[in-house]
Design a protein around this motif. Structure first.
Motif, short mmCIF file in Angstrom:
data_model
loop_
_atom_site.label_atom_id
_atom_site.label_comp_id
_atom_site.label_asym_id
_atom_site.label_seq_id
_atom_site.Cartn_x
_atom_site.Cartn_y
_atom_site.Cartn_z
N MET A 76 -10.05 -3.07 -10.36
CA MET A 76 -9.42 -2.04 -9.55
C MET A 76 -8.89 -2.55 -8.76
O MET A 76 -7.54 -1.72 -7.69
CB MET A 76 -10.26 -0.81 -9.21
CG MET A 76 -10.55 -0.10 -10.65
SD MET A 76 -11.60 1.43 -10.09
CE MET A 76 -13.15 0.88 -10.08
N THR A 77 -10.17 -2.95 -7.49
CA THR A 77 -10.08 -3.50 -6.20
C THR A 77 -8.69 -4.23 -5.72
O THR A 77 -7.23 -4.80 -4.81
CB THR A 77 -10.83 -4.44 -5.76
OG1 THR A 77 -12.18 -3.56 -5.44
CG2 THR A 77 -10.58 -5.28 -3.80
N SER A 137 -4.86 -2.81 -7.13
CA SER A 137 -4.87 -2.18 -5.92
C SER A 137 -4.40 -2.75 -4.72
O SER A 137 -3.98 -2.46 -4.33
CB SER A 137 -5.88 -1.13 -5.45
OG SER A 137 -6.27 -0.42 -7.05
N THR A 174 -0.78 -2.44 -3.37
CA THR A 174 -0.74 -1.97 -1.57
C THR A 174 -0.34 -2.80 -0.30
O THR A 174 1.33 -2.38 0.24
CB THR A 174 -2.09 -2.33 -1.15
OG1 THR A 174 -2.87 -1.21 -1.75
CG2 THR A 174 -2.44 -1.25 0.38
N THR A 232 -1.07 10.90 -11.51
CA THR A 232 -2.21 9.97 -11.64
C THR A 232 -1.34 9.43 -13.45
O THR A 232 -1.06 8.60 -14.30
CB THR A 232 -3.36 9.67 -11.43
OG1 THR A 232 -3.58 9.57 -10.34
CG2 THR A 232 -3.75 8.77 -12.16
N ILE A 272 -5.99 3.65 -10.25
CA ILE A 272 -5.22 2.65 -8.94
C ILE A 272 -4.55 3.42 -8.30
O ILE A 272 -4.42 2.69 -7.16
CB ILE A 272 -4.80 1.24 -10.25
CG1 ILE A 272 -5.72 0.22 -10.34
CG2 ILE A 272 -3.29 1.07 -9.16
CD1 ILE A 272 -4.99 -0.80 -11.55
N LEU A 289 -5.97 4.89 -5.39
CA LEU A 289 -6.15 3.97 -4.39
C LEU A 289 -4.81 3.01 -3.84
O LEU A 289 -4.90 2.85 -2.16
CB LEU A 289 -6.93 2.43 -5.29
CG LEU A 289 -8.71 2.57 -5.77
CD1 LEU A 289 -8.74 1.72 -6.52
CD2 LEU A 289 -9.19 2.51 -5.01
N VAL A 290 -3.79 3.03 -4.50
CA VAL A 290 -2.61 2.41 -3.38
C VAL A 290 -1.80 3.26 -2.81
O VAL A 290 -1.67 3.02 -1.23
CB VAL A 290 -1.61 1.88 -4.94
CG1 VAL A 290 -0.22 1.50 -3.84
CG2 VAL A 290 -1.96 0.97 -5.82
N LEU A 326 -10.72 -1.11 -0.33
CA LEU A 326 -10.35 -0.50 -1.64
C LEU A 326 -11.62 -1.11 -2.57
O LEU A 326 -11.81 0.23 -3.01
CB LEU A 326 -9.40 -1.47 -2.46
CG LEU A 326 -8.01 -1.10 -1.35
CD1 LEU A 326 -6.69 -2.44 -2.21
CD2 LEU A 326 -8.11 0.17 -2.36
N TYR A 332 -13.31 1.96 -1.64
CA TYR A 332 -12.96 3.58 -2.46
C TYR A 332 -12.97 3.70 -3.93
O TYR A 332 -13.06 4.25 -4.45
CB TYR A 332 -11.52 3.15 -2.12
CG TYR A 332 -10.94 3.57 -0.88
CD1 TYR A 332 -11.39 3.94 0.51
CD2 TYR A 332 -9.43 3.20 0.01
CE1 TYR A 332 -10.69 4.86 1.33
CE2 TYR A 332 -8.83 3.58 1.12
CZ TYR A 332 -9.77 4.14 2.01
OH TYR A 332 -9.65 4.70 2.92
N SER A 333 -13.06 2.08 -4.25
CA SER A 333 -13.05 2.14 -5.61
C SER A 333 -14.87 2.79 -6.51
O SER A 333 -14.48 3.27 -7.23
CB SER A 333 -12.64 0.70 -6.36
OG SER A 333 -13.98 -0.23 -5.85
N SER A 369 -14.28 6.57 -6.51
CA SER A 369 -13.51 6.93 -7.51
C SER A 369 -14.13 7.87 -8.76
O SER A 369 -14.05 7.86 -9.77
CB SER A 369 -12.52 5.87 -8.11
OG SER A 369 -12.95 4.68 -8.60
#
Length: 219
Positions: free
Chosen positions: A21-22, A25, A29, A81, A95, A98-99, A159, A162-163, A166
């Motif tokens: 994910m990180t 993303s 980003t 999404t 993702i 996150l972006v 991120l 943030y992940s 989620s």
């Protein structure tokens, strides 16, 4: 005994999901945020593409997206999404939000990095007849590389956090594991392990980023 009943393969998979994910993303980003940050800088007052209305619109959009808390962004973006990723769950579904949350943040960092450059760099390019594209690619980005890399590191660390959030809507990764097992099933050991792994990930990113920035600064 504490930690005796932890499903370590599940922990390992959740860690991999968080890294995926990180990583993805962060890639999107940078792809979106870097041009946006450059455009914000170039369209600001006194720069090569000085355009007040364009700058105000871009700046407003960036500020709005940055001001929306990530958890709210996750929920608001569920319909979009599903269109973009085919699902709002798991790594794939985490993702897009996150972006959308990180790209404006990174764009603003890039704009600030470019503002800190010596104005003489752009002026020298203008004197040599370079256009905007040539100035950006051959002068501004090379001069701002160290600052941009530092901004990427800061964004990557954001991120990771943030992940983890989620997991509230089934985004997968360590946050999802901590919520389902650590919180809902009262498995404190799982919660503790996920927190430690997240701390380690952030520390590794920071150490790697600091060393990379230091190496670039010496060039």
């Amino acid at each position: 005994m504490m930690f005796a009943n932890i499903d370590w393969p599940l922990i390992g998979q959740a860690t991999i999901d968080t890294l995926l994910m990180t990583g993805f993303s962060l890639l999107f980003t940078v792809v979106i945020g870097l041009p946006l940050g450059i455009l914000l800088f170039l369209s600001s007052k006194g720069q090569m593409l000085d355009n007040g209305p364009v700058y105000q619109v871009l700046s407003f959009v960036v500020n709005v997206l940055r001001s929306v808390p990530f958890l709210i962004m996750l929920i608001v973006m569920i319909p979009l999404t599903r269109i973009l990723a085919g699902t709002a769950l798991g790594v794939q579904g985490a993702i897009p939000p996150l972006v959308v949350s990180a790209a404006p943040f990174f764009a603003r960092l890039v704009e600030n990095v470019l503002r800190e450059l010596d104005p003489g760099v752009s002026e020298a390019c203008r004197a040599m007849g370079a256009n905007s594209r040539q100035t950006v690619l051959m002068a501004l980005i090379p001069e701002a590389t160290t600052g941009i890399v530092a901004a990427i590191v800061v964004t990557a660390i954001a991120l990771v956090g943030y992940s983890a959030m989620s997991g509230v809507i089934g985004g997968g990764g360590l946050g999802d594991l901590a919520l389902r097992f650590g919180y809902q099933r009262y498995q404190t050991d799982v919660m503790l392990v996920t927190v430690v792994i997240l701390i380690v990930l952030v520390q590794l990113l920071q150490v790697f980023g600091d060393r990379l920035v230091a190496r670039l600064s010496r060039r």
